[in-house]
Design a protein around this motif. Structure first.
Motif, short mmCIF file in Angstrom:
data_model
loop_
_atom_site.label_atom_id
_atom_site.label_comp_id
_atom_site.label_asym_id
_atom_site.label_seq_id
_atom_site.Cartn_x
_atom_site.Cartn_y
_atom_site.Cartn_z
N TYR A 37 -44.32 -27.60 -0.90
CA TYR A 37 -45.53 -27.61 -0.09
C TYR A 37 -46.50 -28.61 -0.70
N ARG A 38 -47.53 -28.96 0.05
CA ARG A 38 -48.58 -29.80 -0.50
C ARG A 38 -49.93 -29.38 0.06
N GLN A 39 -50.95 -29.72 -0.69
CA GLN A 39 -52.30 -29.33 -0.31
C GLN A 39 -53.30 -30.37 -0.76
N ARG A 45 -52.54 -25.27 2.67
CA ARG A 45 -51.28 -25.73 2.11
C ARG A 45 -50.26 -25.86 3.24
N GLU A 46 -49.51 -26.97 3.25
CA GLU A 46 -48.55 -27.20 4.31
C GLU A 46 -47.14 -27.38 3.77
N LEU A 47 -46.19 -26.94 4.57
CA LEU A 47 -44.79 -27.09 4.20
C LEU A 47 -44.37 -28.55 4.32
N ARG A 50 -37.88 -27.79 2.95
CA ARG A 50 -37.28 -26.59 2.41
C ARG A 50 -35.76 -26.69 2.46
N TYR A 92 -48.63 -31.20 -4.99
CA TYR A 92 -47.37 -30.69 -4.47
C TYR A 92 -46.96 -29.45 -5.26
N ASN A 95 -41.98 -23.92 -4.28
CA ASN A 95 -42.00 -22.55 -3.77
C ASN A 95 -40.60 -21.96 -3.81
N TRP A 104 -44.82 -19.40 -6.79
CA TRP A 104 -45.35 -20.76 -6.77
C TRP A 104 -45.40 -21.35 -8.17
#
Length: 114
Positions: A37-39, A45-47, A50, A92, A95, A104
């Protein structure tokens, strides 16, 4: 306990590449479902990507540029980031999902200069 440790962040010019790695340790039978994920400040926070079993999934903004894969060591995952853009700048996070519980890492900063 479960611990996730990321590495590989840094500063890169637009168009360049970085490779992030994440190692999971602790009470893990199998780290099947892992993700990145990143923020950025002020945003959720966005995927990013995966991997679970043999399947992968990517955010539309990174598809074709980023590749998620399992590392050679057990319970590790990598994120190869190519053709980086300034909008990829973020913290980044690795997860791990086990039985509906999220774990996390501490996060690693990626900065892309234009």
């Amino acid at each position: 306990q479960v611990h996730l440790v990321e590495s590989g962040g840094g500063l890169v010019q637009a168009g360049g590449s970085l490779r992030l790695s994440c190692a999971a340790s602790g009470s893990i039978f199998s780290a099947n479902h892992m993700a990145w994920y990143r923020q950025v400040p002020g945003k959720e926070r966005e995927l990013v990507a995966r991997i679970w079993g043999g399947a992968t999934d990517y955010a539309a903004s990174v598809a074709g540029r980023f590749t998620i894969s399992r590392g050679n060591a057990k319970n590790t995952v990598n994120l190869q980031m190519d053709s980086l853009k300034s909008e990829d700048t973020a913290v980044y996070y690795c997860n791990l999902l086990i039985r509906s519980r999220d774990y996390w890492g501490q996060g690693t900063q990626v900065t892309v200069s234009s």
